[in-house]
Structures are given as C-alpha cells and as structure tokens.
Design an enzyme around this catalytic site. Sequence first.
Site: not given
Lengths: 388, 388
Positions: A12, A107, A133-134, A176-178, A293
């Site tokens: 991303g 990663n 961004i994570d 966002m953030g899995r 966003l």
Amino acid sequence: MAETFVIAQGGGPTAVINQTVAGATLEARRRFPGCRVLGALHGVRGVRDGRFVVLSDLPEEALRAMAATPGAALGSTRDKPDAAYCDAILKGLKQAGADAFIYIGGNDTAGTQGILADAAGGRIACVHAPKTIDNDLVENDHTPGFISAGAFVAGAFLSVDLDFRALPGVYVGIVMGRHAGFLTAAAAAWPLDAAGAPHLVYVPERPFERARFAEDVRAVLGRHGRCIVAMSEGVADAEGRSLVETLVPRELQERDPHGNLRLSGSDLGQAIERILAEDLAGTRARVDTFGYLPRGNIATIDETDAREAREAGAFAVEAAERGGGSVALQFDGSGTVCRLVPLDAVAGRTRHMPADFLHPEENRISDACRAYLARLLPRRHAPAVPFV
Amino acid sequence: MAETFVIAQGGGPTAVINQTVAGATLEARRRFPGCRVLGALHGVRGVRDGRFVVLSDLPEEALRAMAATPGAALGSTRDKPDAAYCDAILKGLKQAGADAFIYIGGNDTAGTQGILADAAGGRIACVHAPKTIDNDLVENDHTPGFISAGAFVAGAFLSVDLDFRALPGVYVGIVMGRHAGFLTAAAAAWPLDAAGAPHLVYVPERPFERARFAEDVRAVLGRHGRCIVAMSEGVADAEGRSLVETLVPRELQERDPHGNLRLSGSDLGQAIERILAEDLAGTRARVDTFGYLPRGNIATIDETDAREAREAGAFAVEAAERGGGSVALQFDGSGTVCRLVPLDAVAGRTRHMPADFLHPEENRISDACRAYLARLLPRRHAPAVPFV
C-alpha cells in the site's frame, strides 16, 4: 562499487514513500557520479517484465516534486513472489545490469528480498527499505508513513470530539490495521482535554467482547455525555477470529488470492451500527470507516515523516554498499537513527503494540503509549475547549 | 440601539461556525461599547432554558482561540421548534433582555427566525447567519463551512487518485449531502491532470440508475485503468427515492423524529460494494463513506472560509441594527459580499446545483461547475504526476 541501482515500491502507498525513492536516487548520484538509477514500475512486476524509468536522468527539482507527492510514483504491487517468480525477478535484475536492488515496503517485501539475496549469492546487494502506515515492522521504533497517517487519525478524532460535544452521541471510527493497533492508538495523540476523545480504544492485540463493548460505551456515556471510540478493522474475539468473520454473513465475506479476509469494507461498520442499535437503543450513534483516507492523505503529510523516509532512502544506498539488509528506523534515546539489520530479522514477522501500551483492565491506551505518541506526533493544534 | 445580543448555533457544526460567533461578538463590542453578548448553549434549547455564557466578558484572545476551533463552541441542537416551543424561546429572549437574536444555521434556522420575528413584532431583531457544509442555502453564492469541507473532499480525492494509480481498481467515496451535490462536486476541485479523479460524479440532482452506473464505471476502467467515483449519500432514483431507501432492507433503515431517513451510515456504502461485486465481478473495488470526517476537520480549515464566516458574524450585528433578516454571502462579480435578505426568502428552501453544473449527458461536472470550484477552492497542492 555499485553503479546500477534498481528501486521498486511494494504494498500500500503512503504519504511519504516517494521520499524514499528520491532520497535513494539523490544519494546514489552523490556517492556514485554517473551511476544509473532505474525505477521499476509496479514493484517486482516491473523488474520481472523489464519496465523501468531512468530516475537518475531526472533533474533534482523533479525528484523533489515527486518526493513531496503521496502515493507510489513508480506504481506498486500486491504480488508475493514464489520461487519461480523470484527467479524471473533475478533474471530481470541481471538483464538491467543491477548491482543493487532497493525494495521499499513492509515485511512481505523484506521476505522477497531475503529470497532474492540468497539466490543472488552476493552478486546483487538486496536492500529492504521500510514503509507501512501499520507501523508493524519488528526492529523498527516506527516506520515511514505511520506518522503522516497518524496525524490524519489524530486530527480526525480531535475534530469529531469537538463535533460530538456540540451534538452528543456515540461515535465509532474504524481505522486500518489488521494485526497491529498502532494507527488506531494514534487517535489518542491529540486529546482536547482530560475528557478528550477517544474514550475507548479497541485494537487487534486485545480480544473484543460484544457485551463488554456495550458496557464500556454505557459507562463513558454516563461520565461524559458522549462516547468516542477508536476501533481497528482487525479487532478479533478471544479465539482470534476477526469481527468481520464473526459478525458479517459468510456469503458477504470477501477473500484475496492469499486467503486473507478483506477487512477494508463497510461490513464491520455496519455490524457495529447494528450492535449499537440493539444494545444502546435510543442513543444517537454514528460509525465512520476511515478506509483509505488516512493512508496517503495530502492534507496531513508530516515533515518529520517526510524527512525520515528520505533519510531511509539515502541510508539504503549505504546499506547496498555494505552488502544489503533491512533498513530499520530505531530510537537511540534522543532521536531516530537508521540502522542496518538482517533481512530475516524483519521478514515474515509482525510487530504488535507492546503489552504496556494498553491499560491493563480498561480499553484505552496507557501512559507509555501516550509518551510514544507524544514523541512521534507532537501536538499540532491548539483548539479552545467548548462551553458545552 | 440594541444593547443585549443573544447568539446561538444550530444544526451540524462546521470548521468555521465559531468564527461567526466571534465575529458577531467583536463587532457588537465595537459598535456598542458596554453591550452584553450572551451565547445560548445548545441553540434555541439554551434560550428556552435560560442557559447562557457571557461572551462579551471574554478577552479578545479567548474569542479568537474559540474562532479558530472547529465544532460549535456553544453546542448545537437539531430541535425544529413548533409554535409552543417558539413562544418559550421568545419568553427566554425577553427574560434575557435581548434586543437582538442572532441564530447561526441552515434553512431550518432561518425558518425559526421567521416565526420568532413575526411573534416578536419588531421588539427583538431576529437575524439568521448562514452556515452549512451542504452549500444549499438559496440567495447565497456559497455558505460558510462549505469551502473547508470542500477542501477536505478535494484533497481526499486527489490523494485517492494517487493511491489508485499505484494499485488500480474502482473506488467510490460517498460524501454527505441529502438534497444538494455541491460537496460531492468539490471532489473535482483539484484534479491531478486531464485523467484526474473523480472520473464520475453522482449527485442528488440527477437520477441514479444502477445499470448506467455499472456501464459508466466499465467505460472509465477501459479508458484509464482505474475509476474513482464521487457519490452523494442522497443519490436517488427517478422517482426520488434515495438509494438507501431502495437498496437497504427496510428493517435496517433508520429514521429521525422528523421522519427523515438516516443517510449517514454504512448502509449505502455496503449496498454499492454489493453492486460492484455483482456487476463488475473480479475487479478490485473499494468504497469509503466519508461520513463526519469532512464536516469540521481541523486539518483542512480554509482561511477564506474562516474570514467569510467571521465577516458574516460582524454583518449580522449590522443586520440587527437594520431590524433583522437573513445574512447572505453573495458574489458581486469580483468577490464575496454580505447582503441582507428577507428571512422568508431563505427559510424552508433548498438550493440545488444549477442544471449547468452537470455535463448534459455524462455523470460528471461541467466547465461551469469547474469554474465555480476554482473560484472558491483555488488549488492548494502541486503534486507530481506518477510514472504509472
């Protein structure tokens, strides 16, 4: 001495990933006058297919304009190369005459570089430059892209808090953030005052319980008359099943070719809306899914983030000279420094929020997390506290 | 001469509504030294219940800090007063010794002021000051709050365009706007280049057809390899039924006490996701509902918007001296000017996008709309065009 560099971007895009491309290109030209720097289009796909732009031919002004632009100027890819794909990449690198390959990403990208480094047997220096961004790369204090995305999230929660002081209710912002809750926690970077938002924070690192959620929200409503919640898209139950998996009807679930459940849609938001409508009937409740966003938003590019991403690019050229590896942004007690770590120290691993970043009992961040955020995201706005 | 002013804020907060409060307070103090300016808490509810703060006692510095803060510092309300409620408000104004009442809001607010003005029979000057991110007030060229919200939307679409050039697919951003498409159209204020986003714009002013939508998206994908769509939450079919009404199962629809269908949730986004999954199967598609994020976002406060909102507040004091009415922001051919218009010219009316703001056949904005946006939202960023 390396004279042909290939650079690519994976995963991303962010607000500052182009800074890393520009930083590497400018540093390569400085260290190796006359060198060639090739930018591969759409990540390793461009390397494989021989699709390049010659970055070293660009005037410095054009490189700086590209650097200041969010997104991935070279294009990106979600491909996760297997052995045969890696062979094709290596062939592409050799055909391009590459002495070094700098791949900017998370990663997965470090993993690809690990495979290529083994296959290249030292003939091509393989460097991973960090980006996400994570903020979920091990060995890194934080990653380029995180601070700018965090600035978006922090400003949004401050703004929503002001909005909901005027017209009270419950607000849930899904971020966002899995697997890692850092970006969600960034919502707490700029609280308006002691009663400031977010009042509750739910992250993948801590199991989500529906009954507890409703109880938490009710308690905050009682205390503040409004309740602002920051929630990661990746929140999961005690068995590790994401809320999207447990709350969304199976026929509406979408998976990518790697079998990963798509989290970035409206499903979780809608499921949370239903929970609030049922468990807190009669209370005004709104759920926003931030989606794309925050990721590369041009309105919240952070200067420190931009500088660090540029420095990571420059350091990647030095790393190539030293034979390759993964560039890590580390904290030396006073500031951020770039260090070189082995690719396999980063590949395939996920950095989670440290256990002490969450309050031991309550669903909110701790003082340790607050101190971390204050260091990365110093307060940017000085709003006045409303009369209500 | 008026010596006691009451000021209140109604409806959804914006990034600059507090500028109007500050502008009115400072102007009242300048024109009427020793005057009292009372801020009613939570709109007419505070007037009715006698809940005020004394704004005229605040130092100028505090007023300016409040002005620079998004949200509604006095609190707001969604109450739409009936005759009995208006009597109670009038009683509250009299008890406060009000000579003038300035109420900042949209066309509902102008309506309330109309009723109060009739009931007060000239003893209290009733002034409506404009505010709405929807930009849907008649008699106004544009309204305070719109430009800042538009800057958020324009920047977001520019950023998403950059993101989707790197990783192509279909993106739909759903933007607030029940009856008017101005804020959605603002997505087109800062296109990156001739192929820039948004490629398609769907607004309440033009009937939405599902088959045509899929066809439009397919055509853009064929042309640009990606498709970025700006869509109003209030899009409706040819019979005027909103998509939320036609696409969302009835048992999941939510209505407010006035019978208005709630549009600001995740339902429309999810419905659009389903349409794309069915009609464009196999294409990467993402839908974000912007929700509350553009409304009072601290990251995109626009200087012109702030100044105009402050001037509207100052002009409201002059309007009170002239007996009351509605403050309108009009365009005199070279710049924005405040003019006084009758309350009943604004009350209960909705300004839609002019017919010539949309391309006659295609679902995109026209050159006339582009010129309007360029005047209000001059380009703020100069990003570089990616290589892909």
